[in-house]
Design an enzyme around this catalytic site. Structure first.
Site, short mmCIF file in Angstrom:
data_model
loop_
_atom_site.label_atom_id
_atom_site.label_comp_id
_atom_site.label_asym_id
_atom_site.label_seq_id
_atom_site.Cartn_x
_atom_site.Cartn_y
_atom_site.Cartn_z
CD GLU A 83 -2.92 -1.15 0.10
OE1 GLU A 83 -3.07 -0.08 -0.51
OE2 GLU A 83 -3.55 -2.18 -0.16
CB VAL A 146 -1.65 -11.46 -4.93
CG1 VAL A 146 -0.86 -10.35 -5.61
CG2 VAL A 146 -1.10 -11.72 -3.53
CB ALA A 147 -5.77 -8.61 -7.89
CE1 TYR A 244 -11.81 -12.36 -13.86
CE2 TYR A 244 -12.03 -14.74 -14.01
CZ TYR A 244 -11.60 -13.62 -13.32
OH TYR A 244 -10.95 -13.76 -12.12
CE LYS A 253 -8.03 -15.11 -11.21
NZ LYS A 253 -7.43 -14.76 -9.89
CB VAL A 283 -18.28 -4.04 -6.03
CG1 VAL A 283 -17.70 -2.71 -6.54
CG2 VAL A 283 -19.62 -4.31 -6.69
#
Length: 403
Positions: A83, A146-147, A244, A253, A283
């Site tokens: 962050e 994690v993205a 996706y 994925k 969201v």
């Protein structure tokens, strides 16, 4: 710094500033919606309770998993997030403020530390393992959520950038857009990814880093017998599949799921397990970046209403399974499924019907755009009931001590 008057400063789904009080209130709400403490879960390692490592603990499902681990099970351990601190021009990131509040709540009764570091880096792994070895010992659970848009390979130093693109052919679909408070349906066209773009996305969002974490723990002797690790994933609807599941993200994925099978074999001698977790729609800061997902999600919410499951509800279901309080709900690919509420045939049929009819003139009756816009704002601490946005606020908030 002194008190500051701040404004959202958003463009579309991206907000420049986060509101500290709003972010703290979001965590408070999540904490209150999380099931109250229970007796020691089955499989607790010792009298002090199990140890959890959550990688990606500041947002989305990772935050929900962290709060549930703390609130319901009193777990000890470590959360890792990457962050941004406050600068003269901008507030700290929303995840910074959420982590600070999570640590305050955790500190009342528990022992949980937070590390601000790039989880992809070797240095972060070393620091995390040193902390675990010194304070907690062997790990019972590892949640990988994690993205990220890019990853630096820890061996070669090469920087890989992920892309959100279809594979094979161009993608043309409807999207949800906002002009101020007004929502409308737009159109999007994306050209297919190159092989290099596909491979880079897999390197960023696939299972390579997840495996490096497990290997690092094992090499330090920090994997407890019965260890269980999961990585968060998503499948979603046929409506969003081209961008996706059948696109570059889907390739990543699939690699994540293949990695789970390899880890399952590696952990078998320790009685350990590894699975991917197919969560339901939500969201999140990551999902709002994916074309068409916003429109799909707001239609899904209109169909389900209050039956739309929050990340807190899904995290509670996940931990019940991980701790043995409920059996694992596995599909034929050995993935833990939390998305039954979303993928129900009747629900999907209703969403398909609304998707076909969705246009700017029909959006108000088919989709819950007010809910969606508010949820996006809440990701950054805005649109949170009870928060005073008209008064100056203290934006300088320290990262939790010990992290």
């Amino acid at each position: 710094m002194a008190l500051r008057e701040i404004k959202p400063g958003n463009r579309g789904f991206l907000y420049v500033n986060a509101h500290p009080a709003g972010c703290a209130a979001v965590v408070d709400e999540l904490w209150q919606r999380t099931p109250a403490p229970t007796p020691d879960p089955a499989g607790a390692a010792d009298a002090d309770g199990p140890v959890a490592l959550v990688i990606g603990s500041s947002a989305g499902y990772g935050l929900a998993a962290t709060v549930t681990a703390l609130r319901t099970y009193g777990m000890r351990g470590l959360g890792i997030a990457f962050e941004a601190p406050e600068t003269e021009r901008r507030t700290a990131s929303a995840g910074w403020y959420r982590t600070a509040r999570t640590a305050e709540l955790a500190g009342r009764d528990g022992d949980f530390a937070f590390l601000n570091a790039d989880a992809f880096s070797t240095a972060a792994k070393q620091q995390a393992l040193d902390t675990l070895a010194a304070r907690y010992g062997r790990v019972d659970f590892l949640v990988y959520s994690v993205a990220a848009p890019r990853r630096t390979d820890p061996v070669t130093g090469e920087i890989h950038h992920s892309v959100i693109k279809p594979l094979g052919s161009a993608y043309r679909a409807k999207t949800l857009q906002f002009d101020g408070d007004a929502a409308h349906v737009g159109a999007l066209e994306l050209e297919p990814a190159t092989e290099a773009e596909r491979d880079a996305t897999v390197r960023v969002m696939g299972g390579a880093d997840w495996k490096l974490w497990i290997d690092a723990l094992a090499d330090r002797g920090l994997v407890r017998r019965g260890f269980h690790t999961v990585a968060l994933s998503y499948v979603g609807s046929e409506l969003t599949a081209p961008i996706y599941r059948a696109g570059t993200i889907g390739a990543a994925k699939q690699h994540l799921e293949d990695t789970a099978h390899r880890l399952q074999r590696d952990l078998a001698p320790l009685g350990g397990q590894a699975h991917t977790v197919v969560a339901g729609a939500a969201v999140t800061q990551a999902s709002t970046a994916i074309p068409s997902i916003a429109l799909y999600t707001t239609l899904l919410r209109a169909v389900l209403g209050d039956d739309f499951q929050s990340t807190a509800q899904q995290a509670a279901a996940l931990w019940r399974q991980l701790t043995g309080a409920a059996p694992l709900q596995l599909d034929e690919e050995q993935r833990i499924r939390l998305d039954g509420w979303e993928m129900d045939e009747k629900v999907q049929a209703a969403v398909h019907e609304r998707w076909t009819a969705a246009a700017t003139g029909t959006l108000a009756e088919l989709a819950d755009t007010d809910w969606f816009r508010a949820e996006v704002g809440r990701l950054y601490g805005w649109h949170v009931d009870g928060t005073d946005y008209d008064s100056p606020v203290q934006t300088t908030v320290a990262w939790p001590a010990g992290g």
